[in-house]
Design a protein around this motif. Structure first.
Motif, PDB file in Angstrom:
ATOM      1  N   UNK A  49       0.951  -1.269  -0.028  1.00  0.00           N
ATOM      2  CA  UNK A  49      -0.065  -0.177   0.018  1.00  0.00           C
ATOM      3  C   UNK A  49       0.953   1.422  -0.103  1.00  0.00           C
ATOM      4  N   UNK A  50       1.795   1.334   0.754  1.00  0.00           N
ATOM      5  CA  UNK A  50       2.729   2.442   1.081  1.00  0.00           C
ATOM      6  C   UNK A  50       3.443   2.913  -0.357  1.00  0.00           C
ATOM      7  N   UNK A  51       3.931   1.466  -1.422  1.00  0.00           N
ATOM      8  CA  UNK A  51       4.620   2.046  -2.545  1.00  0.00           C
ATOM      9  C   UNK A  51       3.762   2.235  -3.729  1.00  0.00           C
ATOM     10  N   UNK A  52       2.692   1.394  -3.531  1.00  0.00           N
ATOM     11  CA  UNK A  52       2.076   1.498  -4.924  1.00  0.00           C
ATOM     12  C   UNK A  52       0.553   1.817  -4.598  1.00  0.00           C
ATOM     13  N   UNK A  53       0.042   1.950  -3.507  1.00  0.00           N
ATOM     14  CA  UNK A  53      -1.349   2.229  -3.378  1.00  0.00           C
ATOM     15  C   UNK A  53      -2.338   1.225  -3.234  1.00  0.00           C
ATOM     16  N   UNK A  54      -2.327   0.217  -4.272  1.00  0.00           N
ATOM     17  CA  UNK A  54      -3.137  -0.962  -4.117  1.00  0.00           C
ATOM     18  C   UNK A  54      -2.838  -1.709  -5.472  1.00  0.00           C
ATOM     19  N   UNK A  55      -3.431  -2.705  -5.716  1.00  0.00           N
ATOM     20  CA  UNK A  55      -3.198  -3.806  -6.825  1.00  0.00           C
ATOM     21  C   UNK A  55      -3.077  -3.209  -8.051  1.00  0.00           C
ATOM     22  N   UNK A  56      -3.859  -2.209  -8.564  1.00  0.00           N
ATOM     23  CA  UNK A  56      -4.078  -1.518  -9.768  1.00  0.00           C
ATOM     24  C   UNK A  56      -2.692  -0.718  -9.877  1.00  0.00           C
ATOM     25  N   UNK A  57      -2.210   0.119  -8.725  1.00  0.00           N
ATOM     26  CA  UNK A  57      -1.124   0.623  -8.968  1.00  0.00           C
ATOM     27  C   UNK A  57       0.141   0.053  -9.104  1.00  0.00           C
ATOM     28  N   UNK A  58       0.212  -1.363  -8.500  1.00  0.00           N
ATOM     29  CA  UNK A  58       1.178  -2.346  -8.926  1.00  0.00           C
ATOM     30  C   UNK A  58       1.298  -2.711 -10.311  1.00  0.00           C
ATOM     31  N   UNK A  59      -0.014  -2.972 -10.916  1.00  0.00           N
ATOM     32  CA  UNK A  59      -0.057  -3.383 -12.227  1.00  0.00           C
ATOM     33  C   UNK A  59       0.508  -2.293 -13.006  1.00  0.00           C
ATOM     34  N   UNK A  60       0.301  -0.982 -12.850  1.00  0.00           N
ATOM     35  CA  UNK A  60       1.033  -0.003 -13.586  1.00  0.00           C
ATOM     36  C   UNK A  60       2.348   0.145 -13.527  1.00  0.00           C
ATOM     37  N   UNK A  61       2.956  -0.334 -12.233  1.00  0.00           N
ATOM     38  CA  UNK A  61       4.277  -0.292 -12.278  1.00  0.00           C
ATOM     39  C   UNK A  61       4.941  -1.657 -13.019  1.00  0.00           C
ATOM     40  N   UNK A  62       4.149  -2.674 -12.859  1.00  0.00           N
ATOM     41  CA  UNK A  62       4.515  -3.820 -13.842  1.00  0.00           C
ATOM     42  C   UNK A  62       4.708  -3.499 -15.286  1.00  0.00           C
ATOM     43  N   UNK A  63       3.409  -2.840 -15.737  1.00  0.00           N
ATOM     44  CA  UNK A  63       3.479  -2.667 -17.106  1.00  0.00           C
ATOM     45  C   UNK A  63       4.495  -1.454 -17.658  1.00  0.00           C
ATOM     46  N   UNK A  64       4.732  -0.676 -16.682  1.00  0.00           N
ATOM     47  CA  UNK A  64       5.824   0.494 -17.008  1.00  0.00           C
ATOM     48  C   UNK A  64       7.165  -0.403 -17.170  1.00  0.00           C
TER      49      UNK A  64
END
Length: 200
Positions: A49-64
């Motif tokens: 949660x601290x680094x990506x906000x939520x699962x969606x934010x983590x997906x954005x980071x993976x796609x980036x």
């Protein structure tokens, strides 16, 4: 001290992105849980949660991350080409073919649009359009293609490549769709050539 903290943050982010990328590729976004990521990375949900906000934010980071790797691969292809035109075509066809790769297909072209919306609005697309504009300008400067508006043409080209990749990812027979898309793209792009210039 500050550097040590920065290294720890980068390491934590890296572990979570790696775990999420593996889960998304293997099971898809919907079937992957945050507990999977944190357990695999040996971290807490709080860290996620601290680094990506939520699962969606983590997906954005993976796609980036995947987008960055795709761009690096395409840059190598451009550098290896004997002419600017060959590099432009080779890069475009390679982009289309990348949508056949299971990880890219599932994360970038299937789950990504379903969760994050229209890929043409993703931040990475701005970089792709600028890069394509530079290629078009160079081709005009060399006298290979006719005079066109670089931004409009870049947006049309990227729209065609992105649309083709999404079609391939959803096709019943992705391999055949990829071959058709590649042939059709070359036919379309060749319309930019000045008379007397040859296509691929």
């Amino acid at each position: 001290m500050a550097q040590k903290r920065a290294d720890m943050i980068a390491e934590t982010r890296g572990k979570l992105i790696k775990a999420a990328r593996e889960a998304f590729a293997a099971k898809g976004y919907a079937e992957s849980s945050m507990d999977d990521f944190t357990a695999q990375a040996g971290l807490t949900r709080g860290a996620l949660y601290h680094h990506f906000g939520d699962k969606k934010g983590l997906l954005q980071a993976v796609i980036a991350q995947i987008d960055g790797e795709m761009m690096e691969r395409l840059s190598v292809i451009i550098e290896a080409a004997s002419t600017t035109w060959d590099g432009f075509i080779d890069e475009s066809i390679a982009y289309i073919k990348m949508s056949l790769e299971p990880e890219i297909q599932r994360i970038v072209f299937l789950d990504g649009p379903a969760v994050l919306g229209d890929p043409s609005q993703w931040p990475s697309q701005s970089g792709c359009i600028r890069s394509t504009q530079r290629s078009i300008q160079k081709l005009m400067d060399e006298g290979t293609i006719r005079e066109v508006d670089t931004e409009a043409t870049a947006r049309l080209i990227m729209g065609a490549l992105l649309g083709a990749s999404l079609w391939i990812a959803h096709a019943d027979d992705p391999q055949t769709a990829s071959e058709k898309a590649g042939e059709s793209f070359i036919a379309l792009a060749s319309g930019l050539l000045k008379s007397g210039e040859s296509a691929k």
